[in-house]
Motif scaffolding. Structure first.
Motif, short mmCIF file in Angstrom:
data_model
loop_
_atom_site.label_atom_id
_atom_site.label_comp_id
_atom_site.label_asym_id
_atom_site.label_seq_id
_atom_site.Cartn_x
_atom_site.Cartn_y
_atom_site.Cartn_z
N ALA A 206 22.01 23.57 -16.91
CA ALA A 206 21.08 24.21 -17.86
C ALA A 206 21.56 25.63 -18.13
O ALA A 206 20.80 26.59 -18.06
CB ALA A 206 19.66 24.21 -17.27
N ALA A 207 22.85 25.76 -18.44
CA ALA A 207 23.46 27.08 -18.58
C ALA A 207 23.58 27.50 -20.04
O ALA A 207 24.48 28.26 -20.40
CB ALA A 207 24.81 27.10 -17.88
N GLY A 208 22.65 27.03 -20.89
CA GLY A 208 22.63 27.46 -22.29
C GLY A 208 23.99 27.29 -22.94
O GLY A 208 24.67 26.27 -22.74
N MET A 323 20.45 18.31 -25.71
CA MET A 323 21.00 17.18 -24.96
C MET A 323 20.24 17.11 -23.64
O MET A 323 20.32 18.04 -22.84
CB MET A 323 22.49 17.40 -24.70
CG MET A 323 23.34 17.13 -25.92
SD MET A 323 24.84 18.12 -25.88
CE MET A 323 24.35 19.43 -26.98
N LEU A 324 19.50 16.02 -23.44
CA LEU A 324 18.55 15.97 -22.33
C LEU A 324 18.69 14.68 -21.55
O LEU A 324 18.56 13.59 -22.13
CB LEU A 324 17.11 16.05 -22.89
CG LEU A 324 16.79 17.28 -23.74
CD1 LEU A 324 15.41 17.14 -24.38
CD2 LEU A 324 16.87 18.55 -22.92
N GLY A 325 18.95 14.79 -20.26
CA GLY A 325 18.90 13.59 -19.41
C GLY A 325 20.15 13.38 -18.60
O GLY A 325 20.97 14.28 -18.41
N MET A 334 21.63 16.86 -17.56
CA MET A 334 21.88 17.97 -18.48
C MET A 334 20.60 18.36 -19.23
O MET A 334 19.80 17.47 -19.58
CB MET A 334 22.92 17.50 -19.49
CG MET A 334 23.79 18.58 -20.00
SD MET A 334 25.12 17.84 -20.94
CE MET A 334 26.31 17.49 -19.67
N ALA A 335 20.42 19.64 -19.48
CA ALA A 335 19.32 20.11 -20.33
C ALA A 335 19.85 21.34 -21.06
O ALA A 335 19.71 22.47 -20.58
CB ALA A 335 18.09 20.45 -19.50
N ALA A 370 19.61 11.78 -26.00
CA ALA A 370 20.48 11.44 -24.86
C ALA A 370 21.76 12.26 -24.91
O ALA A 370 22.25 12.63 -25.99
CB ALA A 370 20.80 9.95 -24.89
N THR A 371 22.31 12.52 -23.74
CA THR A 371 23.47 13.42 -23.64
C THR A 371 24.75 12.80 -24.18
O THR A 371 25.71 13.51 -24.48
CB THR A 371 23.71 13.82 -22.18
OG1 THR A 371 24.02 12.65 -21.44
CG2 THR A 371 22.50 14.49 -21.57
#
Ligand code: FAD
Length: 381
Positions: A206-208, A323-325, A334-335, A370-371
């Protein structure tokens, strides 16, 4: 620090902090690692919660996610404020979008047509009606749209509240992650600046806008995020008399801008959108463009005190959506990629990723994000 965390989170911006808070609520032992928590895009942002005024053609799935995020905000804020006793400046103040000339108003009405077709609440207004709502506007404003449901939060107070909550319930380590520890095809931990390694069954990236460059991240799971520079100004005006009703966004000869008034007299004036890599210089041209647009629409803004000029880096993605999951790598979640709506998307991202970490279930609301959606299709055998 917990000796054996269940989850390591790389990055303590709003996204990483909120995931940590929610995941600890599920009983998970969480460690967030960031050398400067909350000082990335989450600090630069304006805090608009704008699913309707940010609606764009071709982004219907993202608009649905943004709407769900706005609905989740009141409960998220109530819970966080009750737990931390830190007020986060959530204001249900609505948003007025105004056009300077006839072309600007036509462009706004085009957006209003999209918003209306999606069932979003908007009202077209004459120039005079705009000025009745916001008397600081110039008489030259030709017309606009009122969006009663687009609100704001003070993103810096939100960072503070989440930091307090995470420091109570989890571990916040002020270190830089220097690499991902991978064994076989599994993410098993991270290495830190001070030479230590930490291990956990799950690592959340989650590092932007820096998420792509974590050393050790294999190319096939590298998120296609990029920095999108935004220059933004902060000004101050007296609280009394109350000069602004809510957020004002504008188009002046096609150039957009906005001012977000806080209850304490701060005005956030934004923002440029520039593709300049990791450059965070504030330029004379950037400041000039922002002040010129604001002055054309709200001439009295020249009386305000200028208190801060800053540039932040939005985590942009190819389709402007996050991008989530889970990823194709076991143990890596990942988020990232929240681009221009990460403050808005904080509660819903945190809820969905925390539930995924605790139960393995994918919340249907984030399923379209989804990522692996940018991965190249596998070559035919
Ligand atoms: C000018 C501007 C205005 C904006 N306005 C709005 C708005 O009005 N509404 C809205 O919803 N959104 C807005 N946004 C977008 C929003 O700010 C972002 O989408 C959101 O803050 C992203 O949060 P994040 O936690 O993913 O990233 P960030 O806040 O950037 O956090 C990433 C963190 O990762 C850390 N990190 C990086 N590398 C490492 C490493 N190797 N090890 C450990 N930590 C690391 C960094 O220190 C940083 O703290 C705006 C953005 C900008 C720049």
């Amino acid at each position: 620090m917990s000796e054996s965390p269940d989850v390591l989170i790389v990055g303590g911006g709003l996204i990483g902090l909120a995931i940590a808070w929610r995941a600890s609520g599920h009983g998970l032992r969480v460690t967030v690692i960031d050398p400067h928590p909350g000082r990335g895009a989450s600090w630069a942002a304006a805090g608009m919660l704008a699913p309707v005024s940010e609606a764009h053609h071709g982004e219907e799935a993202l608009i649905r996610l943004n709407m769900a995020a706005a609905e989740a905000y009141p409960d998220f804020v109530d819970e966080l404020e009750a737990e931390t006793e830190v007020p986060v400046g959530y204001r249900r103040c609505g948003t007025l979008m105004v056009g300077f000339d006839a072309d600007d108003v036509r462009a706004l009405h085009d957006v209003a047509a999209l918003q209306g077709s999606l069932g979003l609440a908007v009202e077209r207004l004459s120039g005079r009606a705009c000025r009745e709502l916001e008397p600081m506007l110039t008489p030259s404003v030709s017309g606009g749209i009122h969006v009663p449901g687009d609100h704001q939060v003070d993103n810096r107070r939100l960072v503070h509240a989440l930091t307090v909550a995470v420091e109570r319930r989890a571990t916040l380590l002020r270190q830089r992650v220097t690499g991902l520890v991978v064994t076989g095809d599994r993410a098993e931990g991270v290495t830190l600046d001070d030479g230590r390694s930490l291990h956990a069954p799950t690592v959340v990236l989650a590092a932007g806008c820096w998420s792509r460059d974590l050393p050790g991240l294999p190319a096939r799971v590298r998120p296609p995020v990029r920095p999108v520079k935004g220059q933004v100004l902060r000004l101050r005006i007296p609280i009394e008399p109350a000069l602004f009703g809510g957020t004002i966004r504008w188009l002046v000869e096609g150039s957009p801008g906005y001012v977000v008034p806080r209850a304490d007299g701060e005005l956030v004036l934004g923002a440029t959108s520039e593709e300049r890599g990791f450059d965070t210089e504030v330029t004379a041209d950037g400041v000039f463009q922002l002040l010129r647009g604001a002055h054309q629409v709200i001439p009295g803004i020249s009386e305000a005190t200028l208190t801060e000029c800053r540039a932040g880096l939005r985590p942009g993605s190819p389709d402007n959506a996050p991008m989530l999951g889970r990823t194709a790598m076991e143990g890596l979640v990942m988020a990232t990629g929240h681009h221009r709506n990460g403050v808005l998307l904080t509660p819903i991202t945190a809820r969905a990723i925390a539930a995924l970490l605790a139960t393995g279930e994918v919340d249907p609301v984030v399923a379209p994000f989804a990522t692996d959606r940018f991965a190249a299709p596998a070559a035919p055998a």
